[in-house]
Design a protein around this motif. Structure first.
Motif, PDB file in Angstrom:
ATOM      1  N   UNK A  76       0.805  -1.221   0.000  1.00 51.95           N
ATOM      2  CA  UNK A  76       0.000   0.000   0.000  1.00 51.95           C
ATOM      3  C   UNK A  76       0.839   1.272   0.000  1.00 51.95           C
ATOM      4  N   UNK A  77       1.832   1.302   0.859  1.00 50.60           N
ATOM      5  CA  UNK A  77       2.646   2.524   0.988  1.00 50.60           C
ATOM      6  C   UNK A  77       3.349   2.859  -0.321  1.00 50.60           C
ATOM      7  N   UNK A  78       3.867   1.838  -1.007  1.00 47.50           N
ATOM      8  CA  UNK A  78       4.526   2.071  -2.294  1.00 47.50           C
ATOM      9  C   UNK A  78       3.527   2.540  -3.343  1.00 47.50           C
ATOM     10  N   UNK A  79       2.337   1.956  -3.328  1.00 41.00           N
ATOM     11  CA  UNK A  79       1.281   2.408  -4.242  1.00 41.00           C
ATOM     12  C   UNK A  79       1.012   3.900  -4.049  1.00 41.00           C
ATOM     13  N   UNK A  80       0.830   4.290  -2.803  1.00 36.39           N
ATOM     14  CA  UNK A  80       0.497   5.678  -2.481  1.00 36.39           C
ATOM     15  C   UNK A  80       1.608   6.626  -2.931  1.00 36.39           C
ATOM     16  N   UNK A  81       2.854   6.222  -2.752  1.00 34.15           N
ATOM     17  CA  UNK A  81       3.970   7.098  -3.105  1.00 34.15           C
ATOM     18  C   UNK A  81       3.990   7.428  -4.597  1.00 34.15           C
ATOM     19  N   UNK A  82       3.483   6.513  -5.423  1.00 34.44           N
ATOM     20  CA  UNK A  82       3.438   6.736  -6.865  1.00 34.44           C
ATOM     21  C   UNK A  82       2.225   7.560  -7.291  1.00 34.44           C
ATOM     22  N   UNK A  83       1.037   7.190  -6.803  1.00 35.88           N
ATOM     23  CA  UNK A  83      -0.196   7.682  -7.434  1.00 35.88           C
ATOM     24  C   UNK A  83      -0.726   8.994  -6.871  1.00 35.88           C
ATOM     25  N   UNK A  84      -0.221   9.432  -5.735  1.00 35.47           N
ATOM     26  CA  UNK A  84      -0.713  10.704  -5.190  1.00 35.47           C
ATOM     27  C   UNK A  84      -0.124  11.856  -5.991  1.00 35.47           C
ATOM     28  N   UNK A  85      -0.978  12.436  -6.824  1.00 36.67           N
ATOM     29  CA  UNK A  85      -0.652  13.632  -7.606  1.00 36.67           C
ATOM     30  C   UNK A  85      -1.802  14.608  -7.430  1.00 36.67           C
ATOM     31  N   UNK A  86      -1.593  15.840  -7.810  1.00 37.23           N
ATOM     32  CA  UNK A  86      -2.597  16.870  -7.529  1.00 37.23           C
ATOM     33  C   UNK A  86      -3.929  16.610  -8.213  1.00 37.23           C
TER      34      UNK A  86
END
Length: 305
Positions: A76-86
């Motif tokens: 999950x944490x790795x997923x979040x680091x990629x996909x969180x964009x404005x």
């Protein structure tokens, strides 16, 4: 309940072809799927494609969510680091089972927003409830963060966990409706009480069974759901129609509003319209329906720009 999310179409995050096709299908939202639809060997590709496609999908007037992997996978944490964009509207958390799950996701999103200069609380959370434990804790789950804008139901995994075997995979929609009726009621009631969206499970009947899809959509709308998850683009138009006020409903709502306001101006608390009693409750329902119709109209205009 400001958002309109009648149709939320799952798309494998590792398929650029399917992502670009989804942009033309007319759904209110796309859910870029990093979980079930994305094989382990393709997770990194899926993360990159999800991140890079979000601005393109937003330009098409759609809301964009990403279904990340559940916390028990440690992805999950790795997923979040990629996909969180404005441009990202929200994150769907599968197998949500506790308030702590939501608090943990909220913190991950907070860190990424700060790191990337995104306004705080920009990214929404949409929990996906797929187990008896999750259904039982629905009220706690949706109170876990102000980011929670709705709650969704996953009947597939739920049918397995409840002991229904293949459940939705082998039964007809009419047969499995009873199995899913209690969790659906729990989710819709809790969501309505909290003033957030209630998004129903995908339709598990035959893809070509549009009549069955419409019938199920109408049933869950009466329970209190505001939209539906979809796994096939062929279902978008039918579900959009079910969760949109019809022309006759809009016309009747406007007549109710006019009749009540005329009665109120005369000092009356109620009146009648076509033999039916019209009171303040009727007036509020009519105003709400017109508001929904206007928001849907605005969304359709954005899609067609």
């Amino acid at each position: 309940m400001e958002r309109i999310l009648r149709t939320m179409l799952f798309v494998p995050a590792n398929s650029w072809r399917m992502i670009t096709t989804a942009a033309t299908e007319g759904g209110d939202a796309v859910i870029l799927d990093l979980e079930d639809a994305c094989p382990i060997a393709e997770k990194e590709t899926g993360r990159i494609f999800a991140r890079d496609s979000i601005p393109m999908l937003k330009e098409k007037g759609m809301d964009v969510f990403v279904r990340v992997n559940s916390f028990d996978t440690e992805l999950t944490e790795e997923d979040i680091s990629y996909v969180v964009v404005s441009e990202l509207d929200g994150v769907m958390l599968p197998k949500a089972e506790s308030k702590e799950d939501i608090l943990k996701l909220d913190q991950l999103l907070k860190v990424e927003e700060e790191k990337k200069g995104i306004l705080p609380n920009t990214i929404a959370i949409l929990p996906l409830l797929e187990s008896p434990k999750g259904i039982s804790a629905v009220s706690e789950i949706i109170s876990g963060s102000q980011r929670v804008i709705g709650v969704s139901f996953g009947a597939g995994d739920y049918s397995r966990e409840i002991g229904a075997g293949m459940g939705v995979t082998s039964l007809s929609p009419e047969e499995y409706f009873l199995m899913a009726s209690h969790p659906r009621s729990c989710i819709a009631l809790a969501a309505r009480a909290a003033g957030i969206l209630a998004i129903d499970s995908p339709f598990f009947g035959l893809v070509i069974d549009i009549e069955g899809l419409i019938k199920e959509s109408r049933k869950v709308k009466l329970i209190g759901f505001t939209g539906k998850l979809l796994v096939h683009p062929r279902h978008v138009d039918s579900v959009n129609q079910v969760f949109s006020p019809s022309k006759d409903e809009i016309d009747f709502a406007r007549r109710v509003i006019k009749a009540y306001e005329e009665a109120k101006a005369k000092g009356l608390g109620a009146t009648s319209l076509g033999g039916r009693m019209i009171d303040y409750g009727s007036y509020r329902r009519a105003l709400n329906l017109i508001s929904i119709a206007e928001k849907i109209s605005e969304r359709e205009k954005r899609k067609n720009q």
